[in-house]
Design a protein around this motif. Structure first.
Motif, PDB file in Angstrom:
ATOM      1  N   ALA A   1       4.557  -1.779  -4.673  1.00 33.28           N
ATOM      2  CA  ALA A   1       3.714  -0.802  -3.980  1.00 33.28           C
ATOM      3  C   ALA A   1       3.554  -1.265  -2.538  1.00 33.28           C
ATOM      4  N   VAL A   2       4.082  -0.485  -1.612  1.00 31.95           N
ATOM      5  CA  VAL A   2       4.067  -0.893  -0.201  1.00 31.95           C
ATOM      6  C   VAL A   2       2.738  -0.471   0.430  1.00 31.95           C
ATOM      7  N   SER A   3       1.896  -1.482   0.670  1.00 31.41           N
ATOM      8  CA  SER A   3       0.506  -1.243   1.050  1.00 31.41           C
ATOM      9  C   SER A   3       0.240  -1.494   2.532  1.00 31.41           C
ATOM     10  N   LYS A   4       1.289  -1.681   3.324  1.00 28.83           N
ATOM     11  CA  LYS A   4       1.121  -1.930   4.766  1.00 28.83           C
ATOM     12  C   LYS A   4       0.254  -0.838   5.395  1.00 28.83           C
ATOM     13  N   THR A   5      -0.613  -1.261   6.274  1.00 25.00           N
ATOM     14  CA  THR A   5      -1.582  -0.419   7.007  1.00 25.00           C
ATOM     15  C   THR A   5      -2.704   0.131   6.116  1.00 25.00           C
TER      16      THR A   5
ATOM     17  N   MET B   1       7.132  -9.872   1.175  1.00 25.00           N
ATOM     18  CA  MET B   1       7.299  -9.654   2.613  1.00 25.00           C
ATOM     19  C   MET B   1       8.547  -8.810   2.815  1.00 25.00           C
ATOM     20  N   ILE B   2       8.358  -7.566   3.252  1.00 22.36           N
ATOM     21  CA  ILE B   2       9.510  -6.648   3.313  1.00 22.36           C
ATOM     22  C   ILE B   2       9.927  -6.304   4.729  1.00 22.36           C
ATOM     23  N   GLY B   3       9.133  -6.728   5.720  1.00 20.75           N
ATOM     24  CA  GLY B   3       9.412  -6.284   7.089  1.00 20.75           C
ATOM     25  C   GLY B   3      10.028  -7.362   7.955  1.00 20.75           C
TER      26      GLY B   3
ATOM     27  N   LEU C   1      20.021  -9.065  -2.522  1.00 22.19           N
ATOM     28  CA  LEU C   1      20.214  -8.346  -1.257  1.00 22.19           C
ATOM     29  C   LEU C   1      19.208  -7.212  -1.123  1.00 22.19           C
ATOM     30  N   MET C   2      18.951  -6.856   0.126  1.00 25.52           N
ATOM     31  CA  MET C   2      18.013  -5.766   0.418  1.00 25.52           C
ATOM     32  C   MET C   2      18.607  -4.858   1.477  1.00 25.52           C
ATOM     33  N   THR C   3      18.329  -3.572   1.388  1.00 22.76           N
ATOM     34  CA  THR C   3      18.688  -2.672   2.482  1.00 22.76           C
ATOM     35  C   THR C   3      17.662  -1.566   2.614  1.00 22.76           C
ATOM     36  N   VAL C   4      17.569  -1.035   3.831  1.00 25.85           N
ATOM     37  CA  VAL C   4      16.810   0.186   4.100  1.00 25.85           C
ATOM     38  C   VAL C   4      17.847   1.248   4.439  1.00 25.85           C
ATOM     39  N   ALA C   5      17.946   2.265   3.614  1.00 24.72           N
ATOM     40  CA  ALA C   5      18.947   3.310   3.852  1.00 24.72           C
ATOM     41  C   ALA C   5      18.495   4.201   5.002  1.00 24.72           C
TER      42      ALA C   5
ATOM     43  N   GLY D   1      15.676   1.463  -2.116  1.00 19.76           N
ATOM     44  CA  GLY D   1      14.983   2.661  -2.573  1.00 19.76           C
ATOM     45  C   GLY D   1      13.545   2.671  -2.106  1.00 19.76           C
ATOM     46  N   MET D   2      13.149   3.786  -1.450  1.00 23.35           N
ATOM     47  CA  MET D   2      11.794   3.976  -0.945  1.00 23.35           C
ATOM     48  C   MET D   2      11.283   5.319  -1.481  1.00 23.35           C
ATOM     49  N   SER D   3      10.172   5.797  -0.931  1.00 23.78           N
ATOM     50  CA  SER D   3       9.563   7.020  -1.487  1.00 23.78           C
ATOM     51  C   SER D   3      10.563   8.174  -1.631  1.00 23.78           C
ATOM     52  N   GLY D   4      11.418   8.339  -0.624  1.00 20.64           N
ATOM     53  CA  GLY D   4      12.281   9.515  -0.615  1.00 20.64           C
ATOM     54  C   GLY D   4      13.572   9.379  -1.401  1.00 20.64           C
TER      55      GLY D   4
ATOM     56  N   VAL E   1      12.206  -1.481  -6.260  1.00 22.08           N
ATOM     57  CA  VAL E   1      12.036  -0.329  -5.378  1.00 22.08           C
ATOM     58  C   VAL E   1      10.740  -0.516  -4.592  1.00 22.08           C
ATOM     59  N   ARG E   2      10.786  -0.160  -3.315  1.00 19.27           N
ATOM     60  CA  ARG E   2       9.651  -0.376  -2.414  1.00 19.27           C
ATOM     61  C   ARG E   2       9.059   0.974  -2.045  1.00 19.27           C
ATOM     62  N   ILE E   3       7.935   1.297  -2.636  1.00 20.09           N
ATOM     63  CA  ILE E   3       7.395   2.648  -2.475  1.00 20.09           C
ATOM     64  C   ILE E   3       6.005   2.608  -1.850  1.00 20.09           C
ATOM     65  N   GLY E   4       5.870   3.261  -0.702  1.00 19.28           N
ATOM     66  CA  GLY E   4       4.593   3.268   0.014  1.00 19.28           C
ATOM     67  C   GLY E   4       3.921   4.623   0.007  1.00 19.28           C
ATOM     68  N   SER E   5       4.405   5.517   0.852  1.00 15.50           N
ATOM     69  CA  SER E   5       3.699   6.783   1.069  1.00 15.50           C
ATOM     70  C   SER E   5       3.545   7.629  -0.192  1.00 15.50           C
ATOM     71  N   ALA E   6       4.479   7.556  -1.118  1.00 15.28           N
ATOM     72  CA  ALA E   6       4.354   8.349  -2.350  1.00 15.28           C
ATOM     73  C   ALA E   6       3.208   7.845  -3.240  1.00 15.28           C
TER      74      ALA E   6
ATOM     75  N   GLU F   1       0.579   9.194   3.468  1.00 13.61           N
ATOM     76  CA  GLU F   1       1.245   8.924   4.740  1.00 13.61           C
ATOM     77  C   GLU F   1       0.481   7.844   5.505  1.00 13.61           C
ATOM     78  N   ARG F   2       1.234   7.091   6.315  1.00  9.10           N
ATOM     79  CA  ARG F   2       0.589   6.071   7.139  1.00  9.10           C
ATOM     80  C   ARG F   2       0.188   6.651   8.484  1.00  9.10           C
ATOM     81  N   ASP F   3      -0.865   6.092   9.067  1.00 13.02           N
ATOM     82  CA  ASP F   3      -1.330   6.557  10.378  1.00 13.02           C
ATOM     83  C   ASP F   3      -0.628   5.822  11.500  1.00 13.02           C
TER      84      ASP F   3
ATOM     85  N   ARG G   1       2.923   3.964  12.760  1.00 18.96           N
ATOM     86  CA  ARG G   1       3.417   2.611  12.499  1.00 18.96           C
ATOM     87  C   ARG G   1       4.150   2.606  11.172  1.00 18.96           C
ATOM     88  N   ASN G   2       5.208   1.809  11.081  1.00 23.16           N
ATOM     89  CA  ASN G   2       5.732   1.609   9.727  1.00 23.16           C
ATOM     90  C   ASN G   2       6.302   0.224   9.609  1.00 23.16           C
TER      91      ASN G   2
END
Ligand SMILES: *Cc1c(COP(=O)(O)O)cnc(C)c1O
Length: 231
Positions: free
Chosen positions: A31-35, A75-77, A157-161, A200-203, A216-221, A225-227, A230-231
């Motif tokens: 669960a991606v809880s940043k911000t 730590m994902i960022g 391994l990790m990727t952001v599509a 894999g993220m929310s979308g 899978v790293r899921i935040g906004s779902a 949405e983040r304010d 910032r992401n």
């Protein structure tokens, strides 16, 4: 609210696993809880969530004392070298190792603390200009170098599509990361533990799971949405 969102995500993860013929336990939800405030994380925790993803060391440091100790922090960022000391030993997994100097600093800090830090190599599979992540040549070199770093354990391994409306368009990106995992495995010190694909993220998480994602790293779902853009 968060509890319901988590339930929805859970059923979508289960459906994707079923479609791919994979056991549900082969995929973990981060669960991606940043911000987002610790209160929202506490709500997710009460619903059974234990793995949380953050992209700023300061945020981990600030939230950790406010939440139960059995949370697994990821730590994902993008991680700056001067911040490495705040996350080594404080996080279950650093997903974003994309350069040799960063790997070296993690090794140095882990050695100092006499612990083994688990990491992933982040790859910019699609070769997007704006994205962090190692290119394929750098990634292979990193895997080979990390092999010689006794305080790093390379787990995968990790990727952001790329962001796209239709997640089917990024299926090949996920397939490529999975192929790279197989390709690099013989180069690692502990091949049997080189088994994690963070993608894999929310979308796009359902497609990522069909292509082999284990994290899978899921935040906004989950949290909305983040304010602040910032992401
Ligand atoms: C923010 C972030 C996510 C979560 O993105 P959502 O689209 O909100 O699910 C996943 N991975 C990384 C690296 C991120 O920075």
């Amino acid at each position: 609210m968060i509890t319901e969102k988590l339930k929805t995500i859970e059923s979508l993860i289960a459906a994707a696993c079923e479609k791919a013929g994979r056991p549900r336990e082969s995929v973990q939800l981060i669960a991606v809880s940043k911000t987002k405030p610790a209160e929202m994380m506490a709500e997710a925790y009460a619903a059974g969530q234990r793995l949380f993803g953050e992209n700023r060391p300061q945020e981990i440091t600030a939230k950790k004392p406010l939440l139960p100790q059995d949370i697994q922090w990821h730590m994902i960022g993008n991680l700056q070298r001067n911040k490495v000391k705040y996350v080594v030993g404080q996080t279950a997994l650093i997903h974003s190792v994309a350069s040799l100097p960063l790997a070296e600093e993690i090794e140095r800090q882990a050695a100092k603390r006499e612990l083994i830090q688990e990491v992933l190599v982040e790859i910019n599979v699609a070769g997007e200009e704006s994205k962090q992540g190692a290119d394929l040549e750098e990634a292979r070199a990193l895997v080979e170098t990390i092999r010689e770093m006794p305080h790093l354990r390379l787990r995968g391994l990790m990727t952001v599509a790329p962001y796209v409306e239709d997640p089917e368009l990024v299926r090949p990106v996920f397939g490529r990361l999975r192929a790279l995992l197989e390709e690099y495995r013989p180069l690692t010190r502990e091949p049997a533990l080189f088994d994690q694909l963070s993608m894999g993220m929310s979308g796009d998480f359902a497609v990522a799971i069909e292509e082999g994602a284990t994290l899978v790293r899921i935040g906004s779902a989950i949290f909305g949405e983040r304010d602040y853009g910032r992401n």
